[in-house]
Design a protein around this motif. Structure first.
Motif, PDB file in Angstrom:
ATOM      1  N   PRO A  75       0.746  -1.443  -0.039  1.00 51.79           N
ATOM      2  CA  PRO A  75      -0.163  -0.065   0.153  1.00 51.79           C
ATOM      3  C   PRO A  75       0.889   1.117  -0.096  1.00 51.79           C
ATOM      4  O   PRO A  75       0.641   2.432  -0.774  1.00 51.79           O
ATOM      5  CB  PRO A  75      -0.809  -0.092   1.187  1.00 51.79           C
ATOM      6  CG  PRO A  75      -1.025  -1.652   1.603  1.00 51.79           C
ATOM      7  CD  PRO A  75       0.330  -2.182   1.077  1.00 51.79           C
ATOM      8  N   PHE A  76       1.916   1.247   0.632  1.00 46.19           N
ATOM      9  CA  PHE A  76       2.761   2.456   0.756  1.00 46.19           C
ATOM     10  C   PHE A  76       3.415   2.485  -0.630  1.00 46.19           C
ATOM     11  O   PHE A  76       3.402   3.995  -0.923  1.00 46.19           O
ATOM     12  CB  PHE A  76       4.022   2.165   1.849  1.00 46.19           C
ATOM     13  CG  PHE A  76       5.027   3.263   1.515  1.00 46.19           C
ATOM     14  CD1 PHE A  76       4.692   4.659   2.242  1.00 46.19           C
ATOM     15  CD2 PHE A  76       6.105   3.206   1.150  1.00 46.19           C
ATOM     16  CE1 PHE A  76       5.685   5.735   2.083  1.00 46.19           C
ATOM     17  CE2 PHE A  76       7.148   4.045   1.048  1.00 46.19           C
ATOM     18  CZ  PHE A  76       7.131   5.302   1.618  1.00 46.19           C
ATOM     19  N   ASP A  77       3.907   1.680  -1.381  1.00 40.30           N
ATOM     20  CA  ASP A  77       4.293   1.881  -2.700  1.00 40.30           C
ATOM     21  C   ASP A  77       3.390   2.545  -3.618  1.00 40.30           C
ATOM     22  O   ASP A  77       3.698   3.572  -4.407  1.00 40.30           O
ATOM     23  CB  ASP A  77       4.628   0.508  -3.404  1.00 40.30           C
ATOM     24  CG  ASP A  77       5.832  -0.102  -2.576  1.00 40.30           C
ATOM     25  OD1 ASP A  77       6.506   0.705  -1.728  1.00 40.30           O
ATOM     26  OD2 ASP A  77       6.191  -1.208  -2.652  1.00 40.30           O
ATOM     27  N   ASN A  78       2.162   2.219  -3.764  1.00 38.19           N
ATOM     28  CA  ASN A  78       1.356   2.817  -4.428  1.00 38.19           C
ATOM     29  C   ASN A  78       0.856   4.467  -4.033  1.00 38.19           C
ATOM     30  O   ASN A  78       0.972   5.175  -4.660  1.00 38.19           O
ATOM     31  CB  ASN A  78      -0.512   1.986  -4.616  1.00 38.19           C
ATOM     32  CG  ASN A  78      -0.096   0.774  -5.155  1.00 38.19           C
ATOM     33  OD1 ASN A  78       0.385   0.777  -6.250  1.00 38.19           O
ATOM     34  ND2 ASN A  78      -0.940  -0.302  -4.686  1.00 38.19           N
ATOM     35  N   ALA A  79       0.731   4.415  -2.610  1.00 36.31           N
ATOM     36  CA  ALA A  79       0.534   5.786  -2.230  1.00 36.31           C
ATOM     37  C   ALA A  79       1.747   6.799  -2.514  1.00 36.31           C
ATOM     38  O   ALA A  79       1.344   8.029  -2.881  1.00 36.31           O
ATOM     39  CB  ALA A  79       0.111   5.701  -0.658  1.00 36.31           C
ATOM     40  N   CYS A  80       2.905   6.144  -2.315  1.00 31.12           N
ATOM     41  CA  CYS A  80       4.081   7.175  -2.324  1.00 31.12           C
ATOM     42  C   CYS A  80       4.249   7.617  -3.837  1.00 31.12           C
ATOM     43  O   CYS A  80       4.583   8.652  -4.127  1.00 31.12           O
ATOM     44  CB  CYS A  80       5.013   6.477  -1.816  1.00 31.12           C
ATOM     45  SG  CYS A  80       6.698   7.358  -2.042  1.00 31.12           S
ATOM     46  N   GLY A 155      10.206  -0.420 -12.027  1.00 36.57           N
ATOM     47  CA  GLY A 155      11.157   0.338 -13.085  1.00 36.57           C
ATOM     48  C   GLY A 155      11.981   0.899 -12.274  1.00 36.57           C
ATOM     49  O   GLY A 155      12.163   1.055 -11.339  1.00 36.57           O
ATOM     50  N   SER A 156      12.817   1.776 -12.977  1.00 33.71           N
ATOM     51  CA  SER A 156      14.043   2.564 -12.512  1.00 33.71           C
ATOM     52  C   SER A 156      13.432   3.695 -11.769  1.00 33.71           C
ATOM     53  O   SER A 156      12.705   4.662 -12.000  1.00 33.71           O
ATOM     54  CB  SER A 156      14.968   2.935 -13.682  1.00 33.71           C
ATOM     55  OG  SER A 156      15.951   3.794 -13.036  1.00 33.71           O
ATOM     56  N   PRO A 157      14.241   4.096 -10.419  1.00 32.93           N
ATOM     57  CA  PRO A 157      13.848   5.078  -9.900  1.00 32.93           C
ATOM     58  C   PRO A 157      14.224   6.587 -10.535  1.00 32.93           C
ATOM     59  O   PRO A 157      13.643   7.529 -10.099  1.00 32.93           O
ATOM     60  CB  PRO A 157      14.831   4.958  -8.437  1.00 32.93           C
ATOM     61  CG  PRO A 157      14.863   3.465  -8.215  1.00 32.93           C
ATOM     62  CD  PRO A 157      15.179   2.993  -9.743  1.00 32.93           C
ATOM     63  N   ALA A 158      15.151   6.197 -11.449  1.00 28.96           N
ATOM     64  CA  ALA A 158      15.496   7.496 -12.157  1.00 28.96           C
ATOM     65  C   ALA A 158      14.331   8.070 -13.114  1.00 28.96           C
ATOM     66  O   ALA A 158      14.074   9.229 -13.140  1.00 28.96           O
ATOM     67  CB  ALA A 158      16.797   7.158 -13.427  1.00 28.96           C
ATOM     68  N   LEU A 159      13.454   7.019 -13.480  1.00 25.06           N
ATOM     69  CA  LEU A 159      12.137   7.585 -14.237  1.00 25.06           C
ATOM     70  C   LEU A 159      11.245   8.306 -13.364  1.00 25.06           C
ATOM     71  O   LEU A 159      10.514   9.165 -13.731  1.00 25.06           O
ATOM     72  CB  LEU A 159      11.420   6.397 -15.062  1.00 25.06           C
ATOM     73  CG  LEU A 159      12.393   5.615 -16.151  1.00 25.06           C
ATOM     74  CD1 LEU A 159      11.664   4.409 -16.533  1.00 25.06           C
ATOM     75  CD2 LEU A 159      12.469   6.621 -17.338  1.00 25.06           C
ATOM     76  N   ALA A 228       0.487  12.065 -16.157  1.00 25.38           N
ATOM     77  CA  ALA A 228       1.395  12.033 -15.141  1.00 25.38           C
ATOM     78  C   ALA A 228       1.397  10.684 -14.356  1.00 25.38           C
ATOM     79  O   ALA A 228       2.341  10.030 -14.018  1.00 25.38           O
ATOM     80  CB  ALA A 228       1.723  13.369 -14.531  1.00 25.38           C
ATOM     81  N   LEU A 229       0.017  10.794 -13.894  1.00 25.34           N
ATOM     82  CA  LEU A 229      -0.167   9.752 -12.866  1.00 25.34           C
ATOM     83  C   LEU A 229      -0.166   8.319 -13.498  1.00 25.34           C
ATOM     84  O   LEU A 229       0.503   7.201 -13.125  1.00 25.34           O
ATOM     85  CB  LEU A 229      -1.500   9.717 -12.185  1.00 25.34           C
ATOM     86  CG  LEU A 229      -1.855   8.585 -11.168  1.00 25.34           C
ATOM     87  CD1 LEU A 229      -0.798   8.846 -10.005  1.00 25.34           C
ATOM     88  CD2 LEU A 229      -3.181   8.777 -10.768  1.00 25.34           C
ATOM     89  N   MET A 234       2.829   3.149 -14.666  1.00 19.14           N
ATOM     90  CA  MET A 234       3.635   2.214 -15.587  1.00 19.14           C
ATOM     91  C   MET A 234       4.968   1.920 -15.262  1.00 19.14           C
ATOM     92  O   MET A 234       5.558   0.794 -15.144  1.00 19.14           O
ATOM     93  CB  MET A 234       3.528   2.933 -17.019  1.00 19.14           C
ATOM     94  CG  MET A 234       2.337   2.962 -17.649  1.00 19.14           C
ATOM     95  SD  MET A 234       1.818   1.421 -18.340  1.00 19.14           S
ATOM     96  CE  MET A 234       0.457   1.028 -17.304  1.00 19.14           C
ATOM     97  N   VAL A 235       5.695   2.987 -14.674  1.00 16.49           N
ATOM     98  CA  VAL A 235       6.946   2.755 -14.056  1.00 16.49           C
ATOM     99  C   VAL A 235       6.832   1.730 -12.920  1.00 16.49           C
ATOM    100  O   VAL A 235       7.818   1.066 -12.621  1.00 16.49           O
ATOM    101  CB  VAL A 235       7.803   4.230 -13.799  1.00 16.49           C
ATOM    102  CG1 VAL A 235       8.999   3.948 -13.004  1.00 16.49           C
ATOM    103  CG2 VAL A 235       7.913   5.095 -15.137  1.00 16.49           C
ATOM    104  N   GLY A 236       5.871   1.863 -12.127  1.00 20.81           N
ATOM    105  CA  GLY A 236       5.816   1.079 -10.998  1.00 20.81           C
ATOM    106  C   GLY A 236       5.642  -0.099 -11.162  1.00 20.81           C
ATOM    107  O   GLY A 236       6.037  -1.152 -10.387  1.00 20.81           O
ATOM    108  N   ALA A 237       4.826  -0.618 -12.336  1.00 20.28           N
ATOM    109  CA  ALA A 237       4.468  -1.864 -12.525  1.00 20.28           C
ATOM    110  C   ALA A 237       5.101  -2.624 -13.622  1.00 20.28           C
ATOM    111  O   ALA A 237       5.468  -3.861 -13.844  1.00 20.28           O
ATOM    112  CB  ALA A 237       2.897  -1.770 -13.218  1.00 20.28           C
ATOM    113  N   HIS A 238       6.147  -1.824 -14.494  1.00 16.86           N
ATOM    114  CA  HIS A 238       6.914  -2.451 -15.513  1.00 16.86           C
ATOM    115  C   HIS A 238       8.481  -2.177 -15.346  1.00 16.86           C
ATOM    116  O   HIS A 238       8.981  -1.030 -15.101  1.00 16.86           O
ATOM    117  CB  HIS A 238       6.434  -1.981 -16.882  1.00 16.86           C
ATOM    118  CG  HIS A 238       5.036  -2.339 -17.213  1.00 16.86           C
ATOM    119  ND1 HIS A 238       4.529  -3.546 -17.617  1.00 16.86           N
ATOM    120  CD2 HIS A 238       4.033  -1.717 -16.976  1.00 16.86           C
ATOM    121  CE1 HIS A 238       3.221  -3.507 -17.779  1.00 16.86           C
ATOM    122  NE2 HIS A 238       2.840  -2.304 -17.379  1.00 16.86           N
TER     123      HIS A 238
END
Length: 272
Positions: A75-80, A155-159, A228-229, A234-238
């Protein structure tokens, strides 16, 4: 200038500033002045740097003990991820619109516009200065989220960092644009529920976009926060940059550029 016996054209620099090229010295001087003002304004500095990171840390403790299904994001990953996209947009919109209105009311903007610095060059200086502040905000928030609070994305934190900066620049552009239509700092703040709130409601945070009525989906598709969201998700899932995320980032950049251009076109010297 009129004189006895006829009319003489005086080549004052201000008369030709619209046709001059970017003046690097004036541009850099204006950018440096704005950055120094921001650094001296401790409340604005706290809003830009401290508040987003503090709220993200608070969310970490809120979501830390919540259960979730194995194989699904915490849950924190989604909210953050949502906060890393929303905070730069909101904070930079507020800081930029209020600061620009303060410059206009104090007469600083009028004095600057009597120099050879063009309107677009002036907006470029403001955009650059606030983009530097936005980069500092995104850097601190991402460092705390990934390396101290354990945010995980496929995905990469840089993205994530890139999208946060792009969102912040979009907030700068929208703040500069809205400040042109405000007469006081309070009116500049009042633009937030008009410009920002609908984007937050329709971008998919409250209700998934595909569950909205068709006419609201059309409105959502015309708002940059939706892209933006989507890019952040996409970065969070791929693990790799998807074509959808690349398109969304390009759309948000285009919105930011258009907002900057419109801000330059509507820039007034001071509030009547």
């Amino acid at each position: 200038m009129s004189v006895s016996g006829g009319r003489v054209s005086v080549g004052h620099p201000a008369h030709h500033r619209t046709r001059s090229r970017l003046n690097p010295q004036a541009y850099l001087a204006t950018t440096g002045r704005i950055l120094r003002q921001l650094a001296a304004d401790h409340r604005s500095l706290a809003m830009i740097l401290v508040v987003p990171s503090a709220v993200i840390a608070l969310m970490y403790f809120m979501f830390a003990d919540l259960p979730h299904r194995p194989g699904t994001p915490a849950p924190f990953d989604n909210a953050c991820l949502i906060m890393l996209g929303v905070f730069p947009l909101i904070m930079m919109f507020l800081i930029t619109s209020i600061t620009m209105q303060r410059e206009r009311v104090s007469g600083t903007l009028e004095r600057i516009l009597t120099t050879p610095l063009r309107r677009f060059d002036l907006l470029a200086a403001y955009g650059t200065a606030f983009s530097v502040a936005a980069a500092a905000q995104a850097t601190l928030a991402c460092v705390i989220s990934f390396w101290l609070l354990g945010l995980h994305t496929e995905g990469s934190p840089a993205l994530v960092f890139l999208i946060a900066i792009v969102n912040a620049v979009l907030g700068v552009g929208l703040g500069l644009l809205c400040s042109a239509f405000a007469r006081t700092e309070f009116q500049a703040v009042q633009f937030m529920p008009v410009v920002i709130a609908p984007q937050l409601l329709l971008c998919g945070i409250v209700v998934p976009r595909d569950a909205l009525p068709d006419w609201l989906q059309w409105i959502s598709n015309a708002m940059p926060a939706s892209y933006a969201l989507e890019a952040l998700r996409m970065v969070g899932a791929h693990p790799d940059l998807t074509s959808t995320a690349a398109r969304d980032i390009a759309v948000v950049v285009a919105f930011a550029v258009v907002a900057m251009g419109l801000a330059a076109a509507t820039l007034r010297r001071r509030t009547p």
